[in-house]
Design a protein around this motif. Structure first.
Motif, mmCIF file in Angstrom:
data_model
loop_
_atom_site.group_PDB
_atom_site.id
_atom_site.type_symbol
_atom_site.label_atom_id
_atom_site.label_comp_id
_atom_site.label_asym_id
_atom_site.label_seq_id
_atom_site.Cartn_x
_atom_site.Cartn_y
_atom_site.Cartn_z
ATOM 1 N N ILE A 173 0.851 -1.127 -0.006
ATOM 2 C CA ILE A 173 -0.039 -0.097 0.116
ATOM 3 C C ILE A 173 0.753 1.308 0.070
ATOM 4 C CG2 ILE A 173 -1.974 -1.208 1.275
ATOM 5 C CD1 ILE A 173 -1.101 0.288 3.799
ATOM 6 N N HIS A 174 0.129 2.324 -0.247
ATOM 7 C CA HIS A 174 0.941 3.633 -0.358
ATOM 8 C C HIS A 174 1.187 4.361 1.093
ATOM 9 C CE1 HIS A 174 0.907 4.123 -4.967
ATOM 10 N NE2 HIS A 174 1.369 3.394 -4.749
ATOM 11 N N ALA A 175 1.649 3.586 2.036
ATOM 12 C CA ALA A 175 1.619 4.226 3.386
ATOM 13 C C ALA A 175 2.609 3.586 4.280
ATOM 14 C CB ALA A 175 0.463 4.166 3.955
ATOM 15 N N GLY A 176 3.200 4.237 5.172
ATOM 16 C CA GLY A 176 4.111 3.624 5.967
ATOM 17 C C GLY A 176 3.393 3.130 7.062
ATOM 18 N N GLY A 177 4.161 2.624 8.378
ATOM 19 C CA GLY A 177 3.585 2.012 9.304
ATOM 20 C C GLY A 177 2.946 0.737 9.086
ATOM 21 N N ARG A 178 3.139 0.067 7.920
ATOM 22 C CA ARG A 178 2.577 -1.476 7.804
ATOM 23 C C ARG A 178 2.747 -2.280 8.800
ATOM 24 N NH1 ARG A 178 4.943 -2.812 2.180
ATOM 25 N NH2 ARG A 178 6.818 -1.848 3.363
ATOM 26 N N GLY A 179 4.264 -2.523 9.490
ATOM 27 C CA GLY A 179 4.592 -3.604 10.364
ATOM 28 C C GLY A 179 3.671 -3.206 11.679
ATOM 29 N N LYS A 180 3.560 -2.072 12.291
ATOM 30 C CA LYS A 180 2.706 -2.001 13.402
ATOM 31 C C LYS A 180 1.304 -2.174 12.992
ATOM 32 C CE LYS A 180 5.627 1.566 15.629
ATOM 33 N NZ LYS A 180 5.423 2.777 16.374
ATOM 34 N N ALA A 181 0.777 -2.140 11.951
ATOM 35 C CA ALA A 181 -0.738 -2.373 11.479
ATOM 36 C C ALA A 181 -0.868 -3.982 11.197
ATOM 37 C CB ALA A 181 -0.970 -1.512 10.246
ATOM 38 N N GLY A 182 0.445 -4.697 11.215
ATOM 39 C CA GLY A 182 -0.040 -5.987 10.729
ATOM 40 C C GLY A 182 -0.161 -6.409 9.382
ATOM 41 N N GLY A 183 0.730 -5.486 8.592
ATOM 42 C CA GLY A 183 0.711 -5.604 7.200
ATOM 43 C C GLY A 183 2.104 -6.321 6.841
ATOM 44 N N VAL A 184 3.026 -6.436 7.728
ATOM 45 C CA VAL A 184 4.297 -7.348 7.433
ATOM 46 C C VAL A 184 4.524 -8.453 8.339
ATOM 47 C CG1 VAL A 184 6.834 -7.119 7.304
ATOM 48 C CG2 VAL A 184 5.357 -5.085 6.449
ATOM 49 N N LYS A 185 4.465 -9.373 7.746
ATOM 50 C CA LYS A 185 4.719 -10.897 8.513
ATOM 51 C C LYS A 185 5.790 -11.576 8.308
ATOM 52 C CE LYS A 185 0.694 -10.391 11.187
ATOM 53 N NZ LYS A 185 0.572 -10.333 12.371
ATOM 54 N N VAL A 186 6.488 -12.169 9.035
ATOM 55 C CA VAL A 186 7.813 -13.394 8.917
ATOM 56 C C VAL A 186 6.878 -14.755 8.991
ATOM 57 C CG1 VAL A 186 9.909 -14.158 9.573
ATOM 58 C CG2 VAL A 186 9.446 -11.825 9.661
ATOM 59 N N VAL A 187 7.039 -15.388 7.956
ATOM 60 C CA VAL A 187 6.417 -16.825 8.076
ATOM 61 C C VAL A 187 7.465 -18.165 7.976
ATOM 62 C CG1 VAL A 187 4.073 -15.940 7.352
ATOM 63 C CG2 VAL A 187 5.647 -16.684 5.563
ATOM 64 N N LYS A 188 7.280 -19.137 8.377
ATOM 65 C CA LYS A 188 8.234 -20.244 8.013
ATOM 66 C C LYS A 188 7.638 -21.437 7.444
ATOM 67 C CE LYS A 188 11.008 -18.565 12.095
ATOM 68 N NZ LYS A 188 11.371 -18.763 13.523
ATOM 69 N N SER A 189 6.508 -21.395 6.651
ATOM 70 C CA SER A 189 5.960 -22.449 5.951
ATOM 71 C C SER A 189 4.988 -21.901 4.856
ATOM 72 C CB SER A 189 5.026 -23.473 6.891
ATOM 73 O OG SER A 189 3.838 -22.755 7.153
ATOM 74 N N LEU A 190 4.941 -22.972 3.843
ATOM 75 C CA LEU A 190 4.298 -22.354 2.820
ATOM 76 C C LEU A 190 2.690 -22.130 3.058
ATOM 77 C CD1 LEU A 190 5.957 -24.692 -0.053
ATOM 78 C CD2 LEU A 190 6.180 -22.191 0.204
ATOM 79 N N ASP A 191 2.222 -22.898 3.965
ATOM 80 C CA ASP A 191 0.960 -22.895 4.558
ATOM 81 C C ASP A 191 0.689 -21.413 5.165
ATOM 82 O OD1 ASP A 191 0.202 -25.437 3.467
ATOM 83 O OD2 ASP A 191 0.420 -26.528 5.440
ATOM 84 N N ASP A 192 1.482 -21.170 5.992
ATOM 85 C CA ASP A 192 1.601 -19.615 6.426
ATOM 86 C C ASP A 192 1.859 -18.614 5.453
ATOM 87 O OD1 ASP A 192 1.484 -20.847 9.150
ATOM 88 O OD2 ASP A 192 3.374 -20.746 9.592
ATOM 89 N N VAL A 193 2.453 -18.878 4.552
ATOM 90 C CA VAL A 193 2.394 -17.765 3.350
ATOM 91 C C VAL A 193 1.293 -17.566 2.781
ATOM 92 C CG1 VAL A 193 3.471 -17.418 1.171
ATOM 93 C CG2 VAL A 193 5.017 -18.252 2.707
ATOM 94 N N ARG A 194 0.462 -18.878 2.601
ATOM 95 C CA ARG A 194 -0.795 -18.788 1.934
ATOM 96 C C ARG A 194 -1.787 -18.089 2.647
ATOM 97 N NH1 ARG A 194 -1.137 -23.652 1.253
ATOM 98 N NH2 ARG A 194 -0.939 -23.743 -1.177
ATOM 99 N N ALA A 195 -1.648 -18.421 3.760
ATOM 100 C CA ALA A 195 -2.851 -17.834 5.053
ATOM 101 C C ALA A 195 -2.517 -16.556 5.331
ATOM 102 C CB ALA A 195 -2.591 -18.630 6.159
ATOM 103 N N VAL A 196 -1.375 -16.013 5.368
ATOM 104 C CA VAL A 196 -1.049 -14.532 5.557
ATOM 105 C C VAL A 196 -1.504 -13.673 4.549
ATOM 106 C CG1 VAL A 196 0.699 -12.721 5.903
ATOM 107 C CG2 VAL A 196 0.561 -14.888 7.541
ATOM 108 N N ALA A 197 -1.023 -14.269 3.209
ATOM 109 C CA ALA A 197 -1.385 -13.463 2.002
ATOM 110 C C ALA A 197 -2.925 -13.365 1.832
ATOM 111 C CB ALA A 197 -0.711 -14.133 0.740
ATOM 112 N N ALA A 198 -3.552 -14.387 2.064
ATOM 113 C CA ALA A 198 -5.194 -14.301 2.091
ATOM 114 C C ALA A 198 -5.723 -13.387 3.041
ATOM 115 C CB ALA A 198 -5.767 -15.791 2.052
ATOM 116 N N SER A 199 -4.969 -13.234 4.171
ATOM 117 C CA SER A 199 -5.715 -12.572 5.184
ATOM 118 C C SER A 199 -5.636 -10.876 4.774
ATOM 119 C CB SER A 199 -5.034 -12.705 6.523
ATOM 120 O OG SER A 199 -3.684 -12.447 6.630
#
Length: 386
Positions: free
Chosen positions: A49-75
């Motif tokens: 998105i065109h805004a900062g502060g994504r990390g604090k808003a839950g817009g940046v996630k570290v994931v450790k499995s392909l299932d988590d990649v799918r779930a976070v992207a879908a969310s």
């Protein structure tokens, strides 16, 4: 004009600047394929998105499995992300960036911007990078370092070294940083940027320096000669009325009041908004149709203003210098009929053929109020809006 992070990093790479490997994805399955292509055992999924502060808003996630990649992207995809830096209703997430993870030892802050006081490009840096840089700048401004660049010489080696020493960089990190600054300066100038922000600029565990995030803004006034950048515009990230105004080539900024304003000239528009406030009202927008306003521009302005359901009255303030007031009056009458305006319209005309313009409005048979002065116009608009 703002760019998405993945677009900004593509531009950095064209300037021979290394960035983490990443792939943009528009759906959850594409995000999983991106993670597979990147390889590894962990990834970062970032909302675009065109805004900062994504990390604090839950817009940046570290994931450790392909299932988590799918779930976070879908969310994230298909919903609006609200941060401290965007509108109350947020901005839509249409893409995510899937990136490799890096072993991070330190997080720094680095940006280039146009310093209006010195009329030069300035580097701003801090050893306290990351999500809390705004608080650092507010609470401990001495931790924020600045170097301004001579417009003929660009950033100099001694300035790079001064910042590197101040950031306590050593060895390979020191060398990387001193190479990076001239590269960033060239990218900034070559693309007519108004902002290039890297937060964080990371020092990795093996003592290398790399841009982990990147925010870019292009000077709108230079887009006519940056066609390839203009094509990167994402109108879904801005107010729909602002997107329509951009297409119509008029200057519009959405506000929160209920009196729509249409004025020819930025200074006159600011004065109009001030008088509305003074009379107890609130402007719904800033709309400057330019000194050479035409009937077609006025009609387009009406359409843009009335996209806002909060508008209860419209105030038109035109100074006829380049364009005659009678021509504008005819345009207003035509626009009111064409757009089928349902709210009260107050018009103040001054300048060339102002009397004739007011006469045309009075004889139009439409619910248009012609004001003799700007103060009277503001007062009438506030009364009608209430």
């Amino acid at each position: 004009m703002n760019l998405h992070e993945y677009q900004a990093k593509q531009i950095l790479r064209t300037g021979n600047i290394s960035t983490p490997r990443g792939i943009a994805a528009a759906n959850a399955e594409a995000a999983v394929e991106a993670a597979r292509e990147l390889g590894g055992v962990a990834w970062v999924v970032k909302a675009q998105i065109h805004a900062g502060g994504r990390g604090k808003a839950g817009g940046v996630k570290v994931v450790k499995s392909l299932d988590d990649v799918r779930a976070v992207a879908a969310s994230l995809l298909g919903r609006k992300l609200v941060t401290l830096q965007n509108a109350p209703d947020g901005q839509p997430v249409n893409e995510v960036l899937v990136e490799e993870t890096l072993p991070i030892a330190r997080e720094l802050y680095l940006s280039l911007l146009v310093d209006r006081e010195t009329e030069r490009v300035a580097f701003v840096a801090s050893a306290a990078g990351g999500m809390d840089i705004e608080e650092v700048a507010h609470a401990t401004p001495e931790k924020v370092l600045t170097e301004t660049c001579d417009p003929l010489l660009g950033v100099q080696d001694y300035q790079c070294r001064a910042l590197a020493f101040a950031l306590d960089l050593k060895g390979d990190a020191f060398k990387d940083f001193c190479r990076l600054l001239p590269q960033l300066y060239r990218v900034f100038v070559a693309n007519d940027l108004s902002l290039l922000e890297i937060n964080p600029l990371v020092v990795t565990a093996d003592n290398r320096v790399l841009p982990l995030d990147c925010k870019m803004s292009v000077d709108d006034n230079a887009l006519y000669r940056r066609k390839s950048l203009a094509e990167l515009r994402d109108d879904s990230q801005v107010d729909a009325k602002e997107a329509a105004a951009n297409a119509a080539n008029v200057n519009y900024v959405a506000l929160t009041g209920n009196i729509g304003c249409m004025v020819n000239g930025a200074g006159l528009a600011m004065a109009t908004m001030d008088l509305i406030q003074l009379e107890g009202g609130a402007p719904a927008n800033f709309l400057d149709v330019g000194g050479g306003a035409t009937p077609e521009t006025v009609a387009q302005g009406f359409k843009i203003i009335l996209l806002d359901p909060n508008v209860k009255a419209v105030l038109i303030n035109i100074f006829g210098g380049i364009v005659r007031c009678d021509v504008i009056a005819e345009g207003i009458i035509q626009a009111v009929k064409e757009v089928d305006v349902k709210v009260p319209v107050v018009v103040r005309l001054e300048g060339t053929n102002a009397e004739l313009g007011r006469k045309l409005l009075a004889e139009s048979g439409l619910a248009i109020l012609a004001a003799e002065s700007l103060t009277q116009a503001a007062r009438l608009a506030v009364e009608r809006a209430q």
